[in-house]
Design a protein around this motif. Sequence first.
Motif, PDB file in Angstrom:
ATOM      1  N   ASN A  71      -3.555 -65.607-100.137  1.00 39.80           N
ATOM      2  CA  ASN A  71      -5.105 -65.274-100.647  1.00 39.80           C
ATOM      3  C   ASN A  71      -5.645 -64.269 -99.621  1.00 39.80           C
ATOM      4  OD1 ASN A  71      -4.884 -66.845-102.778  1.00 39.80           O
ATOM      5  ND2 ASN A  71      -5.701 -68.583-101.867  1.00 39.80           N
ATOM      6  N   GLU A  72      -5.551 -64.773 -98.357  1.00 42.85           N
ATOM      7  CA  GLU A  72      -6.042 -63.667 -97.429  1.00 42.85           C
ATOM      8  C   GLU A  72      -5.503 -62.295 -97.302  1.00 42.85           C
ATOM      9  OE1 GLU A  72      -6.816 -63.467 -92.649  1.00 42.85           O
ATOM     10  OE2 GLU A  72      -6.305 -65.495 -93.430  1.00 42.85           O
ATOM     11  N   LYS A  79      -6.488 -60.492-100.588  1.00 39.93           N
ATOM     12  CA  LYS A  79      -7.969 -59.885-100.619  1.00 39.93           C
ATOM     13  C   LYS A  79      -8.029 -58.622 -99.555  1.00 39.93           C
ATOM     14  CE  LYS A  79     -12.555 -61.604 -99.790  1.00 39.93           C
ATOM     15  NZ  LYS A  79     -12.761 -60.507 -99.201  1.00 39.93           N
ATOM     16  N   ASP A 136      -9.394 -55.132-101.132  1.00 34.95           N
ATOM     17  CA  ASP A 136     -10.680 -54.493-100.566  1.00 34.95           C
ATOM     18  C   ASP A 136     -10.486 -53.197-100.352  1.00 34.95           C
ATOM     19  OD1 ASP A 136     -11.842 -56.963-101.450  1.00 34.95           O
ATOM     20  OD2 ASP A 136     -11.909 -57.917 -99.347  1.00 34.95           O
ATOM     21  N   THR A 156      -7.732 -56.174-109.073  1.00 38.32           N
ATOM     22  CA  THR A 156      -7.273 -57.591-108.383  1.00 38.32           C
ATOM     23  C   THR A 156      -5.780 -57.584-108.222  1.00 38.32           C
ATOM     24  OG1 THR A 156      -7.193 -58.711-110.604  1.00 38.32           O
ATOM     25  CG2 THR A 156      -9.266 -58.999-109.380  1.00 38.32           C
ATOM     26  N   SER A 171      -6.374 -62.260-104.708  1.00 39.46           N
ATOM     27  CA  SER A 171      -7.312 -61.422-103.846  1.00 39.46           C
ATOM     28  C   SER A 171      -8.950 -61.984-104.191  1.00 39.46           C
ATOM     29  CB  SER A 171      -7.420 -59.903-104.168  1.00 39.46           C
ATOM     30  OG  SER A 171      -7.618 -59.615-105.620  1.00 39.46           O
ATOM     31  N   THR A 172      -8.973 -62.931-105.267  1.00 42.66           N
ATOM     32  CA  THR A 172     -10.346 -63.462-105.796  1.00 42.66           C
ATOM     33  C   THR A 172      -9.957 -64.926-106.063  1.00 42.66           C
ATOM     34  OG1 THR A 172     -12.132 -63.247-106.889  1.00 42.66           O
ATOM     35  CG2 THR A 172     -10.093 -62.642-108.027  1.00 42.66           C
TER      36      THR A 172
END
Length: 564
Positions: free
Chosen positions: A79-80, A83, A87, A94, A108-109
């Motif tokens: 996830n980290e 993201k 970004d 996404t 990512s979200t």
Amino acid sequence: MRLKLVAVAVAALAPVVTMLAYNEIALRHQRNEEVRASAAQAARQASSEVERIVEGSHALLVSVSAMPSVRHLDVSACNEALKSVADNIPNVSTLFVIGLDGRPVCGSTAFPDGVTFSDRDYFQQILKTRDFTVGTYTQSRLSDKHVLPLAMPLMEGGIFKAIIVSGIRMDWLQNRITERGIASGDTVTIADGKGTIVARVPDAEQFVGTAIPEAYQPLIHAEQPDVIEVASQDGTERILGYRPIALPSSPLYVSAGFSKREAFAPINRATLTNTLAIIGGALFSFLAAIFIGNRFILVPISRIADVMEKWRNGQTTARTGMTGSDELAVVGATFDRLLDELDEQRHQNEEAEEERILLVRELAHRVKNGFTLVQAIARQTFSRSDPERYNSFAERLAALAGTYDLILSREGSASSIRDIVSAALRAHVASEAERIRLDGPEVVLPADTALPLSLVIHELATNATKYGSLGSEDGTVAIAWKHEGGRVFLLWTETGGSPVSAPTKRGFGSVLIERAFPAKAQARSHSDFRPEGLVFEVIFSAGEPAAKGEVETSDRHMVHSSKT
């Protein structure tokens, strides 16, 4: 009289009008071809831009698949990482990973409760192909924005573990296409595999998300790119260049349309101007024809016409004799100078033709002298020490000289196969004409192919006389050839002679037969020593050499045809 003068004016204007009409047609045709080429080029450029975008997104997915947290499906770290990547890339909506059951693993979200992606077309496609897939125009379930999904399988040691998914933002793609800029009336359209428009310039708000009209749906999956004329959805007549998805490097359908009205506007304005000019010129000509009179127009024209008629009847010394500053007098004087130049050119052409004939005869004489000199040198060198080799050399030289004589006697650089074969067999045909049969169409060969063929035929005839069918009373030789696809197939067949067996060693004659033709002829030969007589086949190019694949296919077809 006035009516005659008006008729003269009309006749004078007719060639001008015809020329302008022809130029008008030619200009419109040329402009049409230019616009078609520009439409095809614009479609290629837009397609290349889309391909670069998709390739960049594919590279991003490949990089993501190499991340340890993604490869090992470590949800928290995954996830980290996703993201952080999403970004920093503006065109990506996404980034997320879904399992083979269609449920999200990491991304990512945050994922809405109970969300699943198993019904998405890209999910179904990637399960079948296990390869990178470009989806269709979709509203994201994570960002609620319209995206173009991209997906690729996550493999671990050959095992299909999960699917990495990204999406190109449609607003970002639209901005990229808009930034390219187009002329007034032109369009650029991008659509997915279902025909849904994902980007369009101009009027994106009106067309994006709608389907391409049914009549043009076949273009999306056409086999090849093309340029056609269409009536667009906005009612504009356009010349449309398109790139279908069927191309290996085209993940999306791309088209570029050029407005015919805008493209032909300069020509239409020029046409109007020319039409008005012709009308004005016609009125002026009619007035001039009425008021100028017979003396200044009809008489000079009649005088020029009379000279032209005399020239047509062979009186090349006829001239108008017109002088002065009057326009028609200038025309008459110019016409006289033209006739003088034509007469001079005719004399020069006659002299050049006589000189060419003289040079050809001189060349033929020098070539014959050259062969005679070579034969004399050979006779003095080894006729006594090795008579057999000298006789063989002399015969080959005579065959070569005969072919050169054939070529030079025709004052050209080419001869027919029938004449070449007859010249090479002249010594044998003289006494054994009924035992040698020739059969084939009229095929003209260039000199660099005619000479090798002459040597090969002579060598075969010599061997047939010494060891083959021409060495016995009942033996015969049949020479047949045919011409297909720029290649010549020639078949030498001996029958009725003494039993034949394959030679135990290769002599000079065999090497000559195999290597006589130049490389560009792409010659292929085969000798079959049958008991009833030798059968020799040779295939070679009659002109410019074909591509390698075409030569092999043509040769197989010709050999098969000859056997059947």
